[in-house]
Design a protein around this motif. Structure first.
Motif, mmCIF file in Angstrom:
data_model
loop_
_atom_site.group_PDB
_atom_site.id
_atom_site.type_symbol
_atom_site.label_atom_id
_atom_site.label_comp_id
_atom_site.label_asym_id
_atom_site.label_seq_id
_atom_site.Cartn_x
_atom_site.Cartn_y
_atom_site.Cartn_z
ATOM 1 N N CYS A 163 31.463 40.845 39.087
ATOM 2 C CA CYS A 163 32.079 42.112 38.667
ATOM 3 C C CYS A 163 33.245 42.473 39.577
ATOM 4 O O CYS A 163 34.282 42.955 39.112
ATOM 5 N N PHE A 207 36.149 40.213 38.559
ATOM 6 C CA PHE A 207 36.739 40.642 37.295
ATOM 7 C C PHE A 207 37.556 41.909 37.493
ATOM 8 O O PHE A 207 38.607 42.088 36.857
ATOM 9 N N ALA A 214 32.621 43.664 32.898
ATOM 10 C CA ALA A 214 31.898 42.473 33.344
ATOM 11 C C ALA A 214 30.404 42.761 33.453
ATOM 12 O O ALA A 214 29.573 41.924 33.087
#
Length: 228
Positions: free
Chosen positions: A122, A125, A215
């Protein structure tokens, strides 16, 4: 009382709301350990580098720095913070959501590993989203908020301890999102309203927040433990 849309085949329709709340609240002390480890990993370098004139800016990420071959910030920016208030905000948010997430990921070291994977992906991303929108900018970005918004996205997708998924394109998703915003209102306020009040709206990396959040939504089906 009729069964709601989140009820599984193994749950009784007669189960009381109080019992469901008690089940959802079952988070053990060891579920908080991975989040605590990450917090320590953020705090130690912050304290170490706090007295430097440029703080932790050498860990910040930007398209210009990547173009110059500086790839380490792609990882390091998630553990860097610009001020005491910055790390306090991210640290408190991390502690608040991590236990429930680890509990939904299973048990033992496997759950801890999946939690770290979720945080890492995450965060990456979030960085990619920021870089894609700021392709020609030299403005750097640092902080764990992209990864933390990914953790929130995971909770939005799996709001209950039964680990059933909420379909992304559904009315339930909107309802759950509203509930999560209400439950974690202080988190959204501190990431959004506080920087505006302090006059630092230009430093709010909403692109990283959005990338990390998406994400977290996408990874939830692959990292969760088997539904009850």
């Amino acid at each position: 009382m009729p069964c709601g849309p989140m009820t599984t085949a193994t749950q009784s329709c007669a189960q009381s709301p109080a019992a469901e709340d008690e089940e959802d609240a079952k988070v053990f002390w060891h579920d908080h350990v991975p989040g605590a480890i990450l917090l320590v990993a953020m705090t130690i370098p912050f304290v170490w580098m706090f007295t430097k004139s440029d703080g932790m800016l050498e860990w910040a990420i930007s398209r210009k720095r990547l173009s110059a071959g500086l790839w380490a910030p792609l990882q390091l920016h998630m553990f860097a913070h610009g001020s005491v208030i910055h790390i306090l905000m991210n640290g408190s948010a991390l502690v608040a959501v991590s236990g429930a997430i680890v509990h939904r990921l299973g048990s033992g070291l496997g759950a801890w590993l999946r939690y770290l994977i979720l945080f890492e992906v995450c965060g990456l991303f979030g960085a990619v989203a920021f870089l894609c929108i700021h392709q020609w900018s030299s403005v750097p970005m640092l902080g764990a908020s992209g990864a933390i918004y990914g953790l929130v996205g995971f909770l939005v997708r799996i709001p209950k301890d039964d680990n059933n998924l909420v379909p992304i394109w559904s009315s339930d998703m909107f309802r759950v999102l509203v509930e999560q915003v209400k439950e974690h209102l202080w988190l959204f306020l501190q990431f959004g309203l506080l920087p505006l009040l302090l006059g630092r709206s230009g430093g709010l990396a909403w692109e990283a927040h959005l990338g990390g959040f998406c994400a977290g939504l996408a990874l939830a089906p692959y990292l969760r433990r088997k539904p009850l």
